[in-house]
Write an enzyme that holds these catalytic residues in place. Structure first.
Site, mmCIF file in Angstrom:
data_model
loop_
_atom_site.group_PDB
_atom_site.id
_atom_site.type_symbol
_atom_site.label_atom_id
_atom_site.label_comp_id
_atom_site.label_asym_id
_atom_site.label_seq_id
_atom_site.Cartn_x
_atom_site.Cartn_y
_atom_site.Cartn_z
ATOM 1 N N CYS A 86 -9.614 -5.768 -6.815
ATOM 2 C CA CYS A 86 -9.537 -4.994 -5.570
ATOM 3 C C CYS A 86 -9.839 -5.844 -4.344
ATOM 4 O O CYS A 86 -9.625 -5.392 -3.218
ATOM 5 C CB CYS A 86 -10.507 -3.820 -5.636
ATOM 6 S SG CYS A 86 -10.533 -2.983 -7.227
ATOM 7 N N HIS A 336 -6.360 3.512 -1.914
ATOM 8 C CA HIS A 336 -6.799 2.233 -2.472
ATOM 9 C C HIS A 336 -5.693 1.583 -3.312
ATOM 10 O O HIS A 336 -5.750 1.576 -4.536
ATOM 11 C CB HIS A 336 -8.049 2.475 -3.322
ATOM 12 C CG HIS A 336 -8.664 1.231 -3.893
ATOM 13 N ND1 HIS A 336 -8.505 -0.024 -3.335
ATOM 14 C CD2 HIS A 336 -9.449 1.054 -5.004
ATOM 15 C CE1 HIS A 336 -9.148 -0.909 -4.066
ATOM 16 N NE2 HIS A 336 -9.730 -0.296 -5.086
#
Length: 392
Positions: A86, A336
């Site tokens: 991420c 996200h």
């Protein structure tokens, strides 16, 4: 060493676009970034690109970075795919800043992209799990939500004053901001009742304590001082670039209630920028789960250990508070898309410092972006400063 400046930043819509290609999503982000450049932009002037992606589902795992830049017409430039879960595009930005500061390049593209909704939920959980410790977490049956649920349980146990309501307050705040962001995936407000009574995902985390699965892309143009002066009337200086790696598995750490790599990366960024946390006017922090935002307040030095819930309850991190956090809506509301998240945060910082944000705060001068890979195996923290008129 020359300073590095952001002269353009943009993103695609974040959401569920299983029929879109990662290249077409990046097209949207790149076009929006170019649209924020004040001067005459020539794609042929881009010297290099660093692009972040995890490659969820195995879509073009090899050479996806060059595939994107060729698609944009940036033929022949060196392009590097950056994979750090991420934090992939947070690290892509770091590489771009290093290339400019070193003098090897004058104009560098940093960004990221991800398509995550073209698989079943079970397959998505499998692929997301690779960002945790594989052998002892994923293959033992622990989902990513389960990893953060362990952190939340430990936090609530260690701090008597902290409650599940505090986790829900993160959701209410960030949805309130995201409702004003046209790029947000979950662009609607939620009430405390909504956030408290949602179905459990991994107790104590419920649906409103978790960010969504998202498709999207983001792009940032990083320039040297001379080029920034030509391309931008209001460039943003990257005054601090900190990064750190940490233990990938929770079981390897001394604490479950914070992310040590975040603290190390922040210390390095603050030192380089010559500031303290008290000098920040706002921040975009990595809130993949509500507990992650509370931990970030403490890891980044916004408050002492155990005081994050109080910071939230007092409204310090609201848009009209002393330190607004996640005015974009954060990962929780904006979404996200793993590889695009880090530079997506920079899109918000760039807009805030130029007075163009959808939830604009009052006259900010210094902002921060905090991007976490996995549950803390890799972290970047960047500090950005508004450049005074006539300074360049």
């Amino acid at each position: 060493m020359t300073d590095a400046y952001i002269v353009g930043a943009g993103q695609s819509d974040f959401g569920s676009f299983p029929d879109r290609s990662y290249r077409s999503l990046f097209d949207d982000a790149f076009d929006e970034a170019v649209g924020t450049v004040d001067g005459d932009f020539d794609p042929d002037d881009v010297d290099e690109a660093f692009l972040g992606t995890l490659g969820v589902g195995g879509r073009q795992l090899g050479l996806s970075g060059p595939a994107v830049t060729e698609h944009l017409g940036l033929h022949g430039i060196p392009t590097t795919r950056v994979e750090n879960a991420c934090a992939a595009s947070g690290y892509a930005l770091r590489q771009a800043v290093m290339a400019v500061r070193s003098g090897m390049a004058d104009l560098v593209l940093a960004g990221g992209y991800e398509v995550m909704t073209d698989m079943s939920g079970d397959h998505t959980k499998w692929w997301l799990g690779v960002s945790g410790e594989t052998e002892w977490e994923r293959l033992s049956g622990t989902t990513f939500a389960g990893v953060y649920a362990q952190m939340a349980s430990a936090y609530l146990r260690e701090h008597d004053d902290a409650t599940v309501e505090d986790l829900s307050r993160v959701a209410v705040k960030n949805h309130g901001n995201g409702a004003k962001n046209p790029h947000a995936q979950l662009g609607f407000e939620c009430t405390m009742d909504d956030a408290m009574n949602a179905p459990d995902v991994a107790a104590p985390l419920n649906l409103y304590h978790c960010c969504p699965t998202t498709d999207g892309a983001s792009a940032v143009l990083v320039a040297s001082e001379d080029v920034a002066a030509d391309l931008s009337d209001a460039p943003v200086r990257v005054s601090g670039a900190g990064a750190a790696s940490g233990r990938v598995g929770l079981f390897q750490r001394d604490t479950l209630t914070g992310i040590p790599a975040s603290g190390t990366a922040a210390d390095r960024a603050y030192e380089e920028a010559g500031i303290d946390p008290e000098d920040l006017d706002f921040a975009e922090v990595h809130d993949c789960f509500a507990i992650a935002e509370l931990a970030a307040y403490e890891d980044l030095g916004f408050c002492d250990r155990g005081e994050a819930p109080d910071l939230l309850r007092k409204g310090v991190t609201d848009p009209d508070g002393d330190l607004p956090v996640n005015t974009s809506g954060g990962l929780k509301s904006k979404g996200h898309p793993i590889g695009a998240t880090g530079t997506g945060q920079v899109v918000e910082v760039f807009a805030q410092l130029r007075g163009d944000a959808h939830v604009q705060i009052d006259d900010p001068e210094v902002g921060l972006a905090h991007n976490v890979g996995g549950s803390g195996g890799g972290v970047t923290v960047h500090v950005f400063e508004r450049v005074a008129e006539g300074e360049l």
